[in-house]
Scaffold this motif. Structure first.
Motif, short mmCIF file in Angstrom:
data_model
loop_
_atom_site.label_atom_id
_atom_site.label_comp_id
_atom_site.label_asym_id
_atom_site.label_seq_id
_atom_site.Cartn_x
_atom_site.Cartn_y
_atom_site.Cartn_z
N VAL A 3 90.81 84.71 71.97
CA VAL A 3 89.52 84.33 71.42
C VAL A 3 88.50 84.30 72.55
CG1 VAL A 3 88.20 82.50 70.29
CG2 VAL A 3 90.55 82.98 69.56
N GLN A 4 87.38 84.95 72.33
CA GLN A 4 86.28 84.91 73.29
C GLN A 4 85.11 84.16 72.66
OE1 GLN A 4 85.72 89.09 74.28
NE2 GLN A 4 86.85 88.77 76.19
N LEU A 5 84.45 83.33 73.46
CA LEU A 5 83.36 82.49 72.97
C LEU A 5 82.09 82.81 73.73
CD1 LEU A 5 85.29 79.10 72.86
CD2 LEU A 5 84.99 80.74 71.01
N GLN A 6 80.99 82.92 73.01
CA GLN A 6 79.69 83.22 73.60
C GLN A 6 78.69 82.19 73.12
OE1 GLN A 6 78.96 85.89 75.75
NE2 GLN A 6 76.91 85.02 75.98
N ALA A 7 78.26 81.31 74.02
CA ALA A 7 77.29 80.28 73.68
C ALA A 7 75.87 80.76 73.94
CB ALA A 7 77.57 79.01 74.48
N SER A 8 74.94 80.31 73.10
CA SER A 8 73.54 80.68 73.27
C SER A 8 72.67 79.61 72.63
CB SER A 8 73.27 82.04 72.62
OG SER A 8 73.52 81.99 71.24
N GLY A 9 71.36 79.73 72.85
CA GLY A 9 70.41 78.84 72.21
C GLY A 9 69.83 77.75 73.09
N GLY A 10 70.28 77.65 74.32
CA GLY A 10 69.73 76.65 75.21
C GLY A 10 68.30 76.96 75.61
N GLY A 11 67.66 76.00 76.26
CA GLY A 11 66.30 76.20 76.71
C GLY A 11 65.68 74.92 77.18
N LEU A 12 64.36 74.98 77.36
CA LEU A 12 63.59 73.83 77.80
C LEU A 12 62.86 73.23 76.60
CD1 LEU A 12 62.34 72.09 80.10
CD2 LEU A 12 60.57 73.86 80.31
N VAL A 13 63.00 71.92 76.42
CA VAL A 13 62.37 71.25 75.29
C VAL A 13 61.86 69.90 75.74
CG1 VAL A 13 64.56 70.24 74.50
CG2 VAL A 13 62.71 70.64 72.85
N GLN A 14 60.84 69.42 75.08
CA GLN A 14 60.29 68.11 75.42
C GLN A 14 61.09 67.00 74.75
OE1 GLN A 14 56.09 68.29 74.40
NE2 GLN A 14 55.58 69.01 76.46
N VAL A 15 60.95 65.82 75.31
CA VAL A 15 61.61 64.64 74.73
C VAL A 15 61.24 64.53 73.25
CG1 VAL A 15 61.67 62.13 74.73
CG2 VAL A 15 61.77 63.36 76.88
#
Length: 123
Positions: free
Chosen positions: A1-13
């Protein structure tokens, strides 16, 4: 099984992000999936987990009521919806997979890990 994470970034409180973890492999839908995170200078810690059907979930106390884990087995994808983000949520987030339920908050039982996606919450 290979896993690919995405969707991170910079966000305000107080903002929101949705992370995705795409799994490849013909048996990927039968795995327990989880999210962990690791902040600078700290150990990797459990965030949330979901069983193969999506019918059972568990969360770390620090994210209960703010984060929601879900999965779409038709797309071989697990999601982490993160709301009301705080500066202490800043970390690299990793998805992980293992075959059996239980002992979900320990790193050792997980057989597969994604590469991580950075989440930064600015104040």
């Amino acid at each position: 099984v290979q896993l690919q994470a995405s969707g991170g970034g910079l966000v305000q409180v107080g903002g929101s992000l949705r992370l995705s973890c795409a799994a490849s492999g013909r048996t990927a839908t039968s795995y327990v999936m989880a999210w962990f995170r690791q902040a600078p200078g700290k150990e990797r810690e459990f965030v949330a987990t979901i069983n193969w059907s999506g019918g059972s979930t568990r969360y770390a106390d620090s994210v209960k009521g703010r984060f929601t884990i879900s999965r779409d087995n038709a797309k071989n994808t697990v999601y982490l919806q993160m709301n009301s983000l705080k500066p202490e949520d800043t970390a690299v987030y990793y998805c992980a997979a293992k075959r059996t339920w239980g002992d979900y908050d320990s790193l050792d039982p997980y057989d597969y890990w994604g590469q991580g996606t950075q989440v930064t919450v600015s104040s």
